[in-house]
Design a protein around this motif. Sequence first.
Motif, short mmCIF file in Angstrom:
data_model
loop_
_atom_site.label_atom_id
_atom_site.label_comp_id
_atom_site.label_asym_id
_atom_site.label_seq_id
_atom_site.Cartn_x
_atom_site.Cartn_y
_atom_site.Cartn_z
N GLY A 51 0.83 -1.10 0.22
CA GLY A 51 0.07 0.03 -0.12
C GLY A 51 0.74 1.31 -0.03
N TYR A 52 0.32 2.27 0.54
CA TYR A 52 0.88 3.76 0.19
C TYR A 52 2.41 3.50 1.28
N ALA A 53 2.16 3.06 2.47
CA ALA A 53 3.40 3.13 3.31
C ALA A 53 4.46 2.27 2.27
N ALA A 54 4.39 1.16 1.83
CA ALA A 54 5.44 0.46 1.24
C ALA A 54 5.87 1.27 0.07
N TYR A 55 4.80 1.80 -0.64
CA TYR A 55 5.01 2.66 -2.01
C TYR A 55 6.04 3.78 -1.61
N ILE A 56 5.96 4.45 -0.36
CA ILE A 56 6.77 5.58 -0.03
C ILE A 56 8.42 4.91 0.04
N LEU A 57 8.37 3.89 1.06
CA LEU A 57 9.61 3.35 1.21
C LEU A 57 10.47 2.97 -0.04
N GLN A 58 9.84 2.28 -1.11
CA GLN A 58 10.30 1.91 -2.42
C GLN A 58 10.76 3.13 -3.18
N ARG A 59 9.78 4.07 -3.09
CA ARG A 59 10.12 5.24 -3.84
C ARG A 59 11.30 6.05 -3.32
N ARG B 20 14.39 17.69 -3.82
CA ARG B 20 13.50 18.31 -2.87
C ARG B 20 12.48 17.03 -2.59
N ARG B 21 12.00 16.43 -3.77
CA ARG B 21 10.87 15.51 -3.78
C ARG B 21 11.57 14.55 -3.08
N LYS B 22 12.68 13.88 -3.07
CA LYS B 22 13.35 12.81 -2.54
C LYS B 22 13.32 13.13 -0.86
N ASN B 23 13.61 14.41 -0.53
CA ASN B 23 13.67 14.53 0.84
C ASN B 23 12.17 14.58 1.47
N LEU B 24 11.17 15.25 0.65
CA LEU B 24 9.76 14.95 1.35
C LEU B 24 9.42 13.74 1.29
N ALA B 25 9.56 12.86 0.48
CA ALA B 25 9.37 11.35 0.54
C ALA B 25 9.81 11.02 1.86
N ARG B 26 11.22 10.97 2.13
CA ARG B 26 12.07 10.51 3.20
C ARG B 26 11.34 10.86 4.58
N LYS B 27 10.89 12.38 4.30
CA LYS B 27 10.30 12.83 5.61
C LYS B 27 9.00 12.14 5.90
#
Length: 597
Positions: free
Chosen positions: A207-215, A228-235
């Motif tokens: 789901g979304y949480a797993a997607y964020i990790l993989q992204r 910037r997009r990477k930092n937002l996803a990691r945050k």
Amino acid sequence: MAHLLGAEGLHLEFPTKVVFDGVSLGIDEGDRIGIVGRNGDGKSSLMAMLAGRLQPDSGRVTVRGGVRVGVLDQADTLDGTMTIAQAVVGDMPEYEWAGDANVRDVIAGLLSGLDWDGPIEGLSGGQRRRVALAALLTGDDDVLFLDEPTNHLDVEAIAWLAQHLKRRWSAASGGLLVVTHDRWFLDEICTKTWEVHDRIVEPFEGGYAAYILQRVERDRQSAVIEQRRKNLARKELAWLRRGAPARSTKPKFRIDAANELIADVPEIRDPVALQSLAVSRLGKDVVDLLDAGVTYGDREVLHPFEWRIAPGERTGILGVNGVGKSTLLGLVSGEVEPTTGRVKRGTTVQVATLTQRLDELEAHLDKPVRVVIAGLRTTYTFGSGSKSAELTPGQLLERMGFAGAQLSTPVKDLSGGQKRRLQLLMILLEQPNVLILDEPTNDLDTDMLAAMEDLLDTWPGTLLVVSHDRYFLERVTDQQYAILSGHLRHLPGGVDEYLRLRERERNGPEKSAALDTTSSKPKLAGAELRNAQKELAALERRMSKLESQIVAARTAMADHDQTDFAGLGAEMSRIGALESEREVAEARWFELSEVLE
């Protein structure tokens, strides 16, 4: 798993843009797929092609013989001359639909309170959405395509819909494809995620949480992805792991991998710095509602209550539509006067409200975006203390996803999501110290929601939020209140507690009376009070330990020999026992919390 439908070599092109180029994908039995991506990148177009509603310029879509596909359109397609009953069950005799457990469940979950034999014409947009969704769910389709199913639904209805979809088919049957910006909903029901971007569809497991990790991992390995997009996803991943305890009960990705990725990510907010800055801007007095109540005619909307809002407080407000949330916000902002009691405001308080309307933009419709922003303020202070920085309006617009070409676009030509972001930026540039957000997530995609959350993380003021987007509400606020039976009630257990209380409220007046904040509750004192407080603290420690044990057990089970069925069964039994023990502890915790409140 059996194949349900698929697409091969899809190419879709509009006069000014190539949307997809050579996309091939498929849906199998048991798939629950969420589609994410920026607005305008083609999420709804992809769903329309797969459903046969839109023909690609090249490529083909194939559907297995006998597979029935049901579609919930984003647009309203209901015939206003029909009754609700006709729209939902057609000409089916009452004894037939009333004897169908699924139909009864859908009607109870979505249409409670509506006139079953009344016409659709005259219903509100939210009510029409519920009817359209009910008409689809009472069918017997093998595959469901849902385009923004949570639009106009409140937190309670969204929770019901998630549970309905989870139990609608067995784990290895049926197929679901959903486009939504509701990240909690995606994480709750989806086993796969498709990200639409740059003319392709990129698949992710979970789901979304797993997607964020993989992204995050994908972004870290790719030097061309915007920093910037990477930092937002990691945050955001850091918050998913640290800030939402409910998510840790059923992790959808490897905990050790997640911890490694966020090892150097600080907490999403610095509460001490923000609190200090909020006090310096606001003083110690913000807004005090003292025995404030509101009555319209013979209807008492809000019973008298006391609420002292502190500097830097970040509070979410929950409640069904029409229960009085807007009235409560009006009391805080000064737009509504109390019928009883009074409202006391600090001398330095400056309240700004992001409404569901776009009133702030009316006077600027013909002006380019850059002209509108430049006319307000030359700089904006982002962050606090040693981490603060001055941003120009152009930099601020870039943070909120405005490309260079869009800065010269007249406001009237912006999309709904762009107008919403511009509205928020205009309000922030006025530098209020109390900010009220009324349904701020409308028309925003998941990336822009993350950007808004990032901006609000460093905003040093008092924040009040009304939103049906559970993820956003839990992400940007630190506590939640609800309006129940006309009373303002604190929710120590957050949204989950609210849903339980609403269930009790619906079960009958004898139970809803227990929700009355003025009703008599056992008052503890002396040794009884101290013992209850000690027990509450012990329960919190026990629940935390149980959570850790469950997470560790699930992680270990993922590494277990998958052919050792006896061992796997034993591990699952142990996890089940731990979860049962946690549920008992949670029930006791809520019981004590209500007594000590």
